[in-house]
Design a protein around this motif. Structure first.
Motif, PDB file in Angstrom:
ATOM      1  N   SER A   1    -120.886  52.702 -56.524  1.00 51.20           N
ATOM      2  CA  SER A   1    -120.225  53.002 -57.645  1.00 51.20           C
ATOM      3  C   SER A   1    -119.397  51.980 -58.264  1.00 51.20           C
ATOM      4  CB  SER A   1    -119.401  54.254 -57.492  1.00 51.20           C
ATOM      5  OG  SER A   1    -118.637  54.479 -58.355  1.00 51.20           O
TER       6      SER A   1
ATOM      7  N   TYR B   1    -113.492  58.124 -59.602  1.00 49.77           N
ATOM      8  CA  TYR B   1    -112.828  59.356 -60.272  1.00 49.77           C
ATOM      9  C   TYR B   1    -111.530  59.389 -60.142  1.00 49.77           C
ATOM     10  CZ  TYR B   1    -111.653  64.206 -60.795  1.00 49.77           C
ATOM     11  OH  TYR B   1    -111.228  65.384 -61.023  1.00 49.77           O
TER      12      TYR B   1
ATOM     13  N   GLU C   1    -124.355  56.646 -65.123  1.00 52.21           N
ATOM     14  CA  GLU C   1    -123.504  57.200 -64.142  1.00 52.21           C
ATOM     15  C   GLU C   1    -122.035  57.755 -64.661  1.00 52.21           C
ATOM     16  OE1 GLU C   1    -122.032  54.002 -61.380  1.00 52.21           O
ATOM     17  OE2 GLU C   1    -120.554  55.428 -60.379  1.00 52.21           O
TER      18      GLU C   1
ATOM     19  N   ARG D   1    -120.880  61.322 -63.742  1.00 57.90           N
ATOM     20  CA  ARG D   1    -119.539  61.637 -63.303  1.00 57.90           C
ATOM     21  C   ARG D   1    -118.861  62.686 -64.033  1.00 57.90           C
ATOM     22  NH1 ARG D   1    -117.559  58.946 -59.089  1.00 57.90           N
ATOM     23  NH2 ARG D   1    -119.204  57.461 -58.342  1.00 57.90           N
TER      24      ARG D   1
ATOM     25  N   MET E   1    -121.928  62.135 -54.230  1.00 58.21           N
ATOM     26  CA  MET E   1    -121.017  62.187 -55.471  1.00 58.21           C
ATOM     27  C   MET E   1    -120.315  63.411 -55.481  1.00 58.21           C
ATOM     28  SD  MET E   1    -122.361  59.867 -58.934  1.00 58.21           S
ATOM     29  CE  MET E   1    -122.241  61.124 -60.017  1.00 58.21           C
TER      30      MET E   1
ATOM     31  N   TYR F   1    -116.093  64.716 -55.891  1.00 61.78           N
ATOM     32  CA  TYR F   1    -115.042  65.826 -56.811  1.00 61.78           C
ATOM     33  C   TYR F   1    -114.869  66.848 -56.043  1.00 61.78           C
ATOM     34  CZ  TYR F   1    -116.530  62.152 -60.128  1.00 61.78           C
ATOM     35  OH  TYR F   1    -116.706  60.981 -60.715  1.00 61.78           O
TER      36      TYR F   1
END
Ligand code: SAM
Length: 355
Positions: free
Chosen positions: A19, A23, A165, A169, A258, A262
């Protein structure tokens, strides 16, 4: 034939996400989208906008009628349509789509006007519809007064976020921010492993059968997909009488790790073939599948999926993610003030990013 879904891949070609963006739940990371990303989002939206509710006669003439029925069966089991929500006695429904045509379809179905042959009683939950790009807009801001939600359903759409990406995201950040702790995301999307495996089985860059085809650009001619960039792996997907637009591979194990960033943990993932074998062939679903016309009864009723339709079903997987944390028992969230029991065109909210 039963073909199992393997999380880490028959393709084995993707590593963990490398990445560039992290986030930040407080901040709104500014990703710069280039024109081609927007152009492809528009292509997808234009395609779905041009496909409005089909009549009963059109549906019955469809070359993928049994596949459609099977998909409906999966959605009924996995909770993906308005009737299922009604049966689940939900308190409030918010529907969001980038394509105005899809929103209009939903509005007419919700109001009970979609098919005059099949006028049905009103749904019992209030609803709100929003037209906008779920992979670009911060939905926690748009829905600040409506959240948190118990369930988010993303049927056959998450893969459109894997063009970049930033969009992938944003999709996960939106789901995470809208769900209450313990809330779930139910989704269906193409199975990246199956698609890459099928690509490698043919000589050229195109494969398919009488109901679908998939074509990759020459830039992927070595059929190897770098683990350093699992986004933007575009292909053209054509499904007879249903889909004809660009889509993007979602390497599922990258998606899974991923999602964890989150606070969304994977609790279920199965290829559609396995899902059908394990769930929809159970006695309690056989009757439903027969009524939907998906599986026939194997005796007098021969109306069942063709081998090509069954092969197309293999392209999909279904998954469930759960938002980490314990549900707050004391919190009662009944904010239905923005929902209505009948939706006029003026009730649709357009948010920037809609096409
Ligand atoms: C294959 S259709 C599935 C529709 C519906 N969920 C179903 O199961 O029948 C994909 C849907 O995703 C929507 N979509 C694609 N990109 C989107 C985006 N960026 N934001 C919101 N919706 C999007 C399309 O407009 C389309 O309605």
């Amino acid at each position: 034939m039963k073909r199992g879904y393997q999380e880490s891949s028959s393709s084995g070609s993707f590593g963990p996400p490398q990445s560039k963006f992290k986030y930040n739940p407080e901040g709104d990371a500014q990703f710069l989208e280039d024109d081609s990303t927007k152009m492809f989002a528009r292509k997808v939206a234009d395609h779905y906008s041009s496909r409005t509710n089909q009549t009963l006669e059109e549906r019955e003439a469809s070359p993928i009628i049994h596949l459609r029925s099977l998909i409906t069966g999966v959605k009924v089991k996995a909770s993906g349509d308005l009737i299922k929500w009604d049966k689940a006695k939900i308190g409030y429904y918010v529907g969001i789509d980038i394509a105005n045509g899809s929103i209009e379809d939903c509005r007419t179905r919700y109001n009970g006007d979609a098919d005059h042959h099949q006028r049905r009683k009103k749904f019992s939950f209030p609803a709100r519809l929003i037209c906008g790009d779920c992979f670009e807009v911060r939905l926690d801001k748009v829905l600040a007064d409506d959240a948190p939600f118990d369930v988010c359903s993303c049927q056959f759409a998450m893969h459109y976020s894997w063009s970049t990406e930033a969009r992938a995201r944003r999709a996960l950040a939106n789901v995470s921010a809208l769900l209450r702790p313990g809330g779930i995301l139910i989704g269906t999307m193409p199975d990246g492993n199956v698609i890459v495996k099928k690509l490698r089985e043919v000589d050229g860059m195109t494969f398919g059968n009488s109901v679908y085809w998939i074509r990759f650009d020459e830039e992927f001619e070595n059929k190897k997909f770098k683990s350093s960039n699992p986004f933007g792996i575009k292909y053209k997907f054509h499904l007879e009488d249903a889909v004809d637009c660009p889509e993007w591979i979602v390497p599922f194990h990258v998606f899974k790790s991923m999602a964890e960033e989150y606070d969304l943990e994977l609790i279920f993932a199965k290829n559609a073939h396995v899902f059908v074998d394990e769930y929809l062939k159970k006695p309690e679903f056989i009757e439903l599948m027969r009524r939907l016309g998906a599986l026939g009864d194997g005796k007098d009723d021969q109306s069942t999926l063709s081998p090509d339709e069954w092969d197309a079903a293999y392209l999909y997987l279904t998954f469930v993610l759960r938002k980490r944390g314990q549900p707050d028992q004391t919190q009662v969230s009944i904010r239905r003030d923005k929902g209505k029991m009948h939706l006029s065109k003026e009730d649709i909210m357009y948010i920037s990013g809609q096409v």
